[in-house]
Write a protein that holds these residues in place. Structure first.
Motif, PDB file in Angstrom:
ATOM      1  N   LYS A 112       0.808  -1.226   0.000  1.00 17.45           N
ATOM      2  CA  LYS A 112       0.000   0.000   0.000  1.00 17.45           C
ATOM      3  C   LYS A 112       0.842   1.279   0.000  1.00 17.45           C
ATOM      4  N   PRO A 113       1.907   1.384   0.821  1.00 14.70           N
ATOM      5  CA  PRO A 113       2.711   2.613   0.792  1.00 14.70           C
ATOM      6  C   PRO A 113       3.377   2.893  -0.548  1.00 14.70           C
ATOM      7  N   TYR A 114       3.511   1.864  -1.374  1.00 14.50           N
ATOM      8  CA  TYR A 114       4.114   2.030  -2.704  1.00 14.50           C
ATOM      9  C   TYR A 114       3.066   2.379  -3.765  1.00 14.50           C
ATOM     10  N   GLY A 115       1.808   2.504  -3.346  1.00 17.02           N
ATOM     11  CA  GLY A 115       0.746   2.806  -4.293  1.00 17.02           C
ATOM     12  C   GLY A 115       0.356   1.621  -5.147  1.00 17.02           C
ATOM     13  N   ILE A 116       0.613   0.424  -4.642  1.00 14.08           N
ATOM     14  CA  ILE A 116       0.347  -0.795  -5.394  1.00 14.08           C
ATOM     15  C   ILE A 116      -0.724  -1.632  -4.696  1.00 14.08           C
ATOM     16  N   THR A 117      -1.677  -2.119  -5.479  1.00  9.91           N
ATOM     17  CA  THR A 117      -2.687  -3.065  -5.009  1.00  9.91           C
ATOM     18  C   THR A 117      -2.220  -4.471  -5.344  1.00  9.91           C
ATOM     19  N   ILE A 118      -2.407  -5.384  -4.401  1.00 10.12           N
ATOM     20  CA  ILE A 118      -2.019  -6.788  -4.586  1.00 10.12           C
ATOM     21  C   ILE A 118      -3.222  -7.584  -5.089  1.00 10.12           C
ATOM     22  N   GLY A 119      -2.956  -8.621  -5.854  1.00 11.03           N
ATOM     23  CA  GLY A 119      -4.058  -9.425  -6.348  1.00 11.03           C
ATOM     24  C   GLY A 119      -3.675 -10.849  -6.687  1.00 11.03           C
ATOM     25  N   TYR A 120      -4.597 -11.516  -7.339  1.00 15.46           N
ATOM     26  CA  TYR A 120      -4.408 -12.919  -7.710  1.00 15.46           C
ATOM     27  C   TYR A 120      -5.038 -13.159  -9.076  1.00 15.46           C
ATOM     28  N   HIS A 121      -4.394 -14.017  -9.866  1.00 20.59           N
ATOM     29  CA  HIS A 121      -4.817 -14.364 -11.225  1.00 20.59           C
ATOM     30  C   HIS A 121      -5.199 -15.846 -11.248  1.00 20.59           C
ATOM     31  N   ASN A 122      -6.388 -16.123 -11.742  1.00 23.15           N
ATOM     32  CA  ASN A 122      -6.886 -17.497 -11.727  1.00 23.15           C
ATOM     33  C   ASN A 122      -6.456 -18.328 -12.930  1.00 23.15           C
ATOM     34  N   HIS A 123      -6.501 -19.641 -12.713  1.00 28.14           N
ATOM     35  CA  HIS A 123      -6.497 -20.615 -13.809  1.00 28.14           C
ATOM     36  C   HIS A 123      -7.850 -21.338 -13.736  1.00 28.14           C
ATOM     37  N   THR A 124      -7.881 -22.644 -13.864  1.00 23.64           N
ATOM     38  CA  THR A 124      -9.170 -23.344 -13.765  1.00 23.64           C
ATOM     39  C   THR A 124      -9.418 -23.930 -12.384  1.00 23.64           C
ATOM     40  N   PHE A 150      -8.633  -8.399  -7.661  1.00 24.74           N
ATOM     41  CA  PHE A 150      -8.411  -9.636  -8.402  1.00 24.74           C
ATOM     42  C   PHE A 150      -8.387  -9.427  -9.910  1.00 24.74           C
ATOM     43  N   GLU A 151      -7.658 -10.352 -10.557  1.00 24.19           N
ATOM     44  CA  GLU A 151      -7.545 -10.361 -12.012  1.00 24.19           C
ATOM     45  C   GLU A 151      -8.262 -11.612 -12.513  1.00 24.19           C
ATOM     46  N   ILE A 152      -9.347 -11.416 -13.264  1.00 25.72           N
ATOM     47  CA  ILE A 152     -10.079 -12.545 -13.812  1.00 25.72           C
ATOM     48  C   ILE A 152      -9.538 -12.886 -15.192  1.00 25.72           C
ATOM     49  N   ASP A 153      -8.986 -14.077 -15.308  1.00 27.98           N
ATOM     50  CA  ASP A 153      -8.567 -14.583 -16.605  1.00 27.98           C
ATOM     51  C   ASP A 153      -9.805 -15.238 -17.218  1.00 27.98           C
ATOM     52  N   CYS A 154     -10.413 -14.547 -18.167  1.00 27.75           N
ATOM     53  CA  CYS A 154     -11.685 -15.018 -18.720  1.00 27.75           C
ATOM     54  C   CYS A 154     -11.523 -16.299 -19.534  1.00 27.75           C
ATOM     55  N   GLY A 155     -10.343 -16.497 -20.104  1.00 30.81           N
ATOM     56  CA  GLY A 155     -10.095 -17.722 -20.846  1.00 30.81           C
ATOM     57  C   GLY A 155     -10.123 -18.937 -19.948  1.00 30.81           C
ATOM     58  N   TRP A 156      -9.354 -18.890 -18.862  1.00 25.50           N
ATOM     59  CA  TRP A 156      -9.317 -20.018 -17.937  1.00 25.50           C
ATOM     60  C   TRP A 156     -10.633 -20.169 -17.188  1.00 25.50           C
ATOM     61  N   ALA A 157     -11.267 -19.069 -16.820  1.00 21.23           N
ATOM     62  CA  ALA A 157     -12.552 -19.155 -16.114  1.00 21.23           C
ATOM     63  C   ALA A 157     -13.592 -19.862 -16.976  1.00 21.23           C
ATOM     64  N   SER A 158     -13.686 -19.441 -18.241  1.00 22.24           N
ATOM     65  CA  SER A 158     -14.669 -20.064 -19.128  1.00 22.24           C
ATOM     66  C   SER A 158     -14.304 -21.513 -19.435  1.00 22.24           C
ATOM     67  N   ALA A 159     -13.011 -21.813 -19.491  1.00 22.88           N
ATOM     68  CA  ALA A 159     -12.587 -23.199 -19.692  1.00 22.88           C
ATOM     69  C   ALA A 159     -13.013 -24.081 -18.521  1.00 22.88           C
ATOM     70  N   ALA A 160     -13.057 -23.495 -17.330  1.00 24.42           N
ATOM     71  CA  ALA A 160     -13.500 -24.235 -16.148  1.00 24.42           C
ATOM     72  C   ALA A 160     -15.006 -24.431 -16.116  1.00 24.42           C
ATOM     73  N   GLY A 161     -15.732 -23.728 -17.001  1.00 28.70           N
ATOM     74  CA  GLY A 161     -17.178 -23.823 -17.025  1.00 28.70           C
ATOM     75  C   GLY A 161     -17.876 -22.673 -16.339  1.00 28.70           C
ATOM     76  N   ILE A 162     -17.126 -21.604 -16.053  1.00 32.53           N
ATOM     77  CA  ILE A 162     -17.658 -20.437 -15.363  1.00 32.53           C
ATOM     78  C   ILE A 162     -17.998 -19.340 -16.372  1.00 32.53           C
ATOM     79  N   ASP A 163     -19.122 -18.680 -16.166  1.00 29.67           N
ATOM     80  CA  ASP A 163     -19.447 -17.498 -16.963  1.00 29.67           C
ATOM     81  C   ASP A 163     -18.705 -16.312 -16.350  1.00 29.67           C
ATOM     82  N   PRO A 164     -17.680 -15.784 -17.022  1.00 30.00           N
ATOM     83  CA  PRO A 164     -16.906 -14.699 -16.411  1.00 30.00           C
ATOM     84  C   PRO A 164     -17.740 -13.461 -16.126  1.00 30.00           C
ATOM     85  N   VAL A 165     -18.767 -13.201 -16.927  1.00 28.23           N
ATOM     86  CA  VAL A 165     -19.628 -12.038 -16.698  1.00 28.23           C
ATOM     87  C   VAL A 165     -20.341 -12.181 -15.358  1.00 28.23           C
ATOM     88  N   ALA A 166     -20.933 -13.335 -15.121  1.00 27.06           N
ATOM     89  CA  ALA A 166     -21.637 -13.578 -13.859  1.00 27.06           C
ATOM     90  C   ALA A 166     -20.670 -13.515 -12.681  1.00 27.06           C
TER      91      ALA A 166
END
Length: 283
Positions: A112-124, A150-166
């Motif tokens: 936070k003091p560096y002006g950076i937000t931390i996150g996570y990127h999904n696979h399936t 968070f960072e949603i990887d729409c390719g991997w999410a949809s490959a898992a069977g998830i609707d990234p929009v929802a």
């Protein structure tokens, strides 16, 4: 849509370009910025700053393993990066996901003091269910919205069977970045690994040039996975709906193209040029 960034991993493990050349080529292709995958390791920050300036692009985000974040964040802050995501980490049930969420919370405080937000990127595998929720849900719901997004990887999410929009709508306000990765089919979630188990990574012999020699069964598996990474706009992801949902839930969402494989017998740069051309024409 013109503010499109490129995950530098997209050049591929066998790219002929040096780290600084990747930045130059990214600008030449028309991308507005880069998301690093530690290509900067060992480079003076001034060299990377110069390459970004000469290419006329920005450093907006980065993928960094959890155990390297504290080391890298001061460096990345100097480049102007404001979002850093872990590209993947093992957790196999709700309890482990909540443990992982606490790790993200601690790094969020550090960044936070560096002006950076931390996150996570999904696979399936993060879309495996436990106790009535996806593992990814357990992470999102147990992290601090002030410091973790968070960072949603729409390719991997949809490959898992998830609707990234929802899924974006489900966690409205928490999605800071979108990976624009096209996907052609549903394969379901991979089996998650425990964070407390010894992590097994495939080891390959090297040829005379130091490059790995992949066995036929590994190449076949990769070939099947590569078939999922079809041209942007030709797969199963509704990109207009993704953009509308992402923009509605948070300001300044970062859009990043990430490509896993070539298609149609074309080289990787040709594919990446077509990706950004489609996005600019359609979103």
């Amino acid at each position: 849509m013109n503010n499109i960034n490129l995950q530098l991993y997209s050049f591929g493990w066998d790219s002929p370009y040096s780290p600084l050349e990747k930045i130059k080529v990214t600008g030449e292709m028309g991308y507005a910025g880069v998301e690093f995958a530690r290509e900067y390791a060992g480079l003076p920050v001034e060299d990377v700053q110069k390459a970004l300036k000469e290419a006329g692009i920005k450093a907006v985000s980065a993928h960094v393993a959890m155990d390297l974040m504290e080391e890298d964040i001061p460096y990345l802050a100097k480049l102007g990066v404001h979002y850093v995501a872990c590209p993947g980490s093992p957790f196999c049930n709700a309890e482990e996901a909540k443990e992982y969420a606490e790790d993200l919370n601690e790094l969020g405080k550090f960044a936070k003091p560096y002006g950076i937000t931390i996150g996570y990127h999904n696979h399936t595998q993060e879309f495996t269910e436990d106790q009535g929720k996806y593992l990814y849900d357990w992470v999102v719901e147990n992290t601090d919205p002030e410091t973790v997004a968070f960072e949603i990887d729409c390719g991997w999410a949809s490959a898992a069977g998830i609707d990234p929009v929802a899924y974006i709508k489900k966690h409205a306000g928490r999605i800071a970045a979108i990976h624009v990765k096209e996907n052609g089919a549903v394969i379901g979630p991979d089996k998650p690994q425990s964070r407390h188990a010894v992590q097994e990574h495939p080891k390959f012999e090297l040829d005379e040039n130091g490059k790995p020699i992949f066995p036929p069964e590994f190449l076949k598996m990769m070939e099947e996975r590569d078939k999922l990474n079809v041209p942007t706009g030709t797969g199963i992801v509704d990109w207009k709906a993704v953009k509308a949902a992402a923009d509605a839930q948070r300001d300044n969402v970062i859009y990043v193209v990430e490509r896993e494989a070539n298609y149609g017998g074309k080289d990787r740069v040709s594919c990446l040029k077509e990706d950004i051309a489609w996005i600019k024409a359609n979103l």
